[in-house]
Design an enzyme around this catalytic site. Structure first.
Site, PDB file in Angstrom:
ATOM      1  N   TRP A  62       0.835  -1.206   0.000  1.00  0.00           N
ATOM      2  CA  TRP A  62       0.000   0.000   0.000  1.00  0.00           C
ATOM      3  C   TRP A  62       0.863   1.247   0.000  1.00  0.00           C
ATOM      4  O   TRP A  62       2.050   1.196   0.297  1.00  0.00           O
ATOM      5  CB  TRP A  62      -1.042  -0.003   1.130  1.00  0.00           C
ATOM      6  CG  TRP A  62      -0.536  -0.153   2.553  1.00  0.00           C
ATOM      7  CD1 TRP A  62       0.723  -0.475   2.975  1.00  0.00           C
ATOM      8  CD2 TRP A  62      -1.313   0.004   3.735  1.00  0.00           C
ATOM      9  NE1 TRP A  62       0.768  -0.531   4.321  1.00  0.00           N
ATOM     10  CE2 TRP A  62      -0.465  -0.248   4.831  1.00  0.00           C
ATOM     11  CE3 TRP A  62      -2.641   0.318   3.993  1.00  0.00           C
ATOM     12  CZ2 TRP A  62      -0.894  -0.181   6.158  1.00  0.00           C
ATOM     13  CZ3 TRP A  62      -3.075   0.387   5.313  1.00  0.00           C
ATOM     14  CH2 TRP A  62      -2.212   0.138   6.372  1.00  0.00           C
ATOM     15  N   ASN A  63       0.216   2.370  -0.394  1.00  0.00           N
ATOM     16  CA  ASN A  63       0.918   3.640  -0.520  1.00  0.00           C
ATOM     17  C   ASN A  63       0.197   4.720   0.263  1.00  0.00           C
ATOM     18  O   ASN A  63      -1.005   4.607   0.544  1.00  0.00           O
ATOM     19  CB  ASN A  63       0.945   4.092  -1.987  1.00  0.00           C
ATOM     20  CG  ASN A  63       1.653   3.106  -2.880  1.00  0.00           C
ATOM     21  OD1 ASN A  63       2.812   2.780  -2.655  1.00  0.00           O
ATOM     22  ND2 ASN A  63       0.962   2.628  -3.902  1.00  0.00           N
ATOM     23  N   HIS A  70      -7.331  19.962  -7.048  1.00  0.00           N
ATOM     24  CA  HIS A  70      -7.495  20.270  -8.476  1.00  0.00           C
ATOM     25  C   HIS A  70      -6.283  19.794  -9.276  1.00  0.00           C
ATOM     26  O   HIS A  70      -5.753  20.500 -10.129  1.00  0.00           O
ATOM     27  CB  HIS A  70      -7.755  21.774  -8.653  1.00  0.00           C
ATOM     28  CG  HIS A  70      -9.008  22.202  -7.953  1.00  0.00           C
ATOM     29  ND1 HIS A  70     -10.191  22.449  -8.612  1.00  0.00           N
ATOM     30  CD2 HIS A  70      -9.276  22.351  -6.629  1.00  0.00           C
ATOM     31  CE1 HIS A  70     -11.131  22.766  -7.727  1.00  0.00           C
ATOM     32  NE2 HIS A  70     -10.596  22.707  -6.512  1.00  0.00           N
ATOM     33  N   HIS A  74     -10.178  16.029 -12.486  1.00  0.00           N
ATOM     34  CA  HIS A  74     -10.796  16.389 -11.215  1.00  0.00           C
ATOM     35  C   HIS A  74     -12.125  17.092 -11.385  1.00  0.00           C
ATOM     36  O   HIS A  74     -12.487  17.526 -12.474  1.00  0.00           O
ATOM     37  CB  HIS A  74      -9.834  17.240 -10.376  1.00  0.00           C
ATOM     38  CG  HIS A  74      -9.637  18.630 -10.915  1.00  0.00           C
ATOM     39  ND1 HIS A  74      -8.658  18.932 -11.824  1.00  0.00           N
ATOM     40  CD2 HIS A  74     -10.292  19.793 -10.670  1.00  0.00           C
ATOM     41  CE1 HIS A  74      -8.721  20.219 -12.120  1.00  0.00           C
ATOM     42  NE2 HIS A  74      -9.711  20.763 -11.444  1.00  0.00           N
ATOM     43  N   ASP A  76     -14.728  20.132 -10.065  1.00  0.00           N
ATOM     44  CA  ASP A  76     -14.809  21.467  -9.447  1.00  0.00           C
ATOM     45  C   ASP A  76     -16.196  21.627  -8.828  1.00  0.00           C
ATOM     46  O   ASP A  76     -17.211  21.501  -9.532  1.00  0.00           O
ATOM     47  CB  ASP A  76     -14.679  22.577 -10.503  1.00  0.00           C
ATOM     48  CG  ASP A  76     -13.271  22.745 -11.062  1.00  0.00           C
ATOM     49  OD1 ASP A  76     -12.328  22.165 -10.515  1.00  0.00           O
ATOM     50  OD2 ASP A  76     -13.144  23.485 -12.064  1.00  0.00           O
ATOM     51  N   HIS A  80     -15.648  26.220  -5.035  1.00  0.00           N
ATOM     52  CA  HIS A  80     -14.323  26.510  -5.580  1.00  0.00           C
ATOM     53  C   HIS A  80     -14.197  27.990  -5.951  1.00  0.00           C
ATOM     54  O   HIS A  80     -13.119  28.560  -5.887  1.00  0.00           O
ATOM     55  CB  HIS A  80     -14.082  25.626  -6.803  1.00  0.00           C
ATOM     56  CG  HIS A  80     -12.765  25.828  -7.491  1.00  0.00           C
ATOM     57  ND1 HIS A  80     -11.583  26.001  -6.820  1.00  0.00           N
ATOM     58  CD2 HIS A  80     -12.454  25.884  -8.819  1.00  0.00           C
ATOM     59  CE1 HIS A  80     -10.599  26.143  -7.689  1.00  0.00           C
ATOM     60  NE2 HIS A  80     -11.097  26.099  -8.902  1.00  0.00           N
ATOM     61  N   HIS A 209     -15.668  29.593 -14.781  1.00  0.00           N
ATOM     62  CA  HIS A 209     -15.718  29.309 -13.342  1.00  0.00           C
ATOM     63  C   HIS A 209     -16.721  30.239 -12.658  1.00  0.00           C
ATOM     64  O   HIS A 209     -17.549  29.812 -11.855  1.00  0.00           O
ATOM     65  CB  HIS A 209     -14.338  29.504 -12.703  1.00  0.00           C
ATOM     66  CG  HIS A 209     -13.385  28.372 -12.914  1.00  0.00           C
ATOM     67  ND1 HIS A 209     -12.685  28.192 -14.079  1.00  0.00           N
ATOM     68  CD2 HIS A 209     -13.009  27.345 -12.091  1.00  0.00           C
ATOM     69  CE1 HIS A 209     -11.912  27.115 -13.968  1.00  0.00           C
ATOM     70  NE2 HIS A 209     -12.095  26.588 -12.776  1.00  0.00           N
TER      71      HIS A 209
HETATM   72 MN    MN Z   1     -10.341  22.849 -10.818  1.00  0.00          MN
END
Ligand code: MN
Length: 258
Positions: A62-63, A70, A74, A76, A80, A209
């Site tokens: 495992w990590n 973002h 991804h 938003d 945001h 946005h």
């Molecule tokens: Mn973004």
């Protein structure tokens, strides 16, 4: 089981319905949105090994990882952006999971974007899509196909010169039309962010946005494989991590398509 769900499973099993992965690989090499240096930039994805069937953990691998919300492919959320900061249910943990599923409307501007990397989707171009495929339904994901994800060299992908990145996006009139008149779930793009590369110079800055998140709509950035989807007729599933108060998150996005 409901007939529809049984049929969904049957058609996935037979291959009449296909699952297309719209997600880019997430690694320390994943390209990042470059903001001017006076602003905090999103950190690169970082991963470190905790154990690998060794003395640190004899039977398991495992990590740990660290990432910006973002970074890479991804989601938003409305919180945001400053325009969405006071909206109800505006962070990833509070968005109803019902809103993680919606029909895909794929607008192909790959020819325009190849000719002009700063190409912006216009309301006329949206209406031309609607003349062919019907009105964009309420609750749709509008996906902007630019073929930008085929640019495998991060330099070509970000496409920056001394005056900033040059990548395609939307006019503010298009964002307003989609958010307010079509009531979409949000916009998905193949570029590193949902605004055009030069959108920091627009009025308002980053208008997609500003308008989308101010209307409670979402964004999906760094998508790929949009060329494998029909213009209409696929369904997108995009479910961000349930980060408490989170403004977005890396996620696995996929489409179910005939
Ligand atoms: Mn973004």
């Amino acid at each position: 089981m409901s007939k529809v769900l049984a049929q969904l499973l049957e058609e996935l099993g037979s291959g009449r319905l296909r699952v297309v992965d719209l997600t880019q690989p997430l690694s320390p090499q994943t390209p990042l949105l470059p903001l001017p240096p006076q602003f905090n930039n999103t950190p690169a994805f970082k991963i470190w090994e905790l154990s690998h069937y060794d003395e640190r953990g004899p039977a398991w691998y495992w990590n740990g990882f660290e990432t910006g919300e973002h970074t890479g492919t991804h989601f938003d959320a409305p919180i945001h952006w400053v325009s969405g900061k006071d909206l109800p249910d505006n962070s990833v943990d509070r968005i109803s999971p019902r809103k993680f599923i919606g029909p895909a409307c794929v607008i192909d501007i790959s020819v325009e974007a190849a000719r002009d990397p700063n190409y912006l989707l216009t309301p006329e171009r949206i209406r031309r899509w609607e003349d062919e495929h019907g009105r964009i339904p309420v609750g749709a994901w509008v996906l902007l196909r630019t073929d930008w994800s085929k640019r495998k060299d991060p330099k070509d992908y970000i496409n920056a010169t001394e005056n900033g990145p040059h990548t395609p996006g939307l006019t503010k009139e298009s964002s307003a039309l989609l958010a307010q008149e079509r009531d979409v779930l949000g916009i998905g793009v193949e570029t590193v962010g949902t605004d055009a590369g030069q959108a920091f110079t627009f009025d308002p800055p980053f208008p997609n946005h500003y308008l989308m998140h101010g209307s409670g709509k979402f964004g999906l950035a760094s998508l790929c494989n949009l060329d494998q989807l029909p213009a209409a007729g696929a369904v997108v599933v995009a479910a961000p991590l349930k980060i408490v108060g989170g403004s977005g998150s890396p996620l696995r996005v996929f489409a179910v398509t005939p």
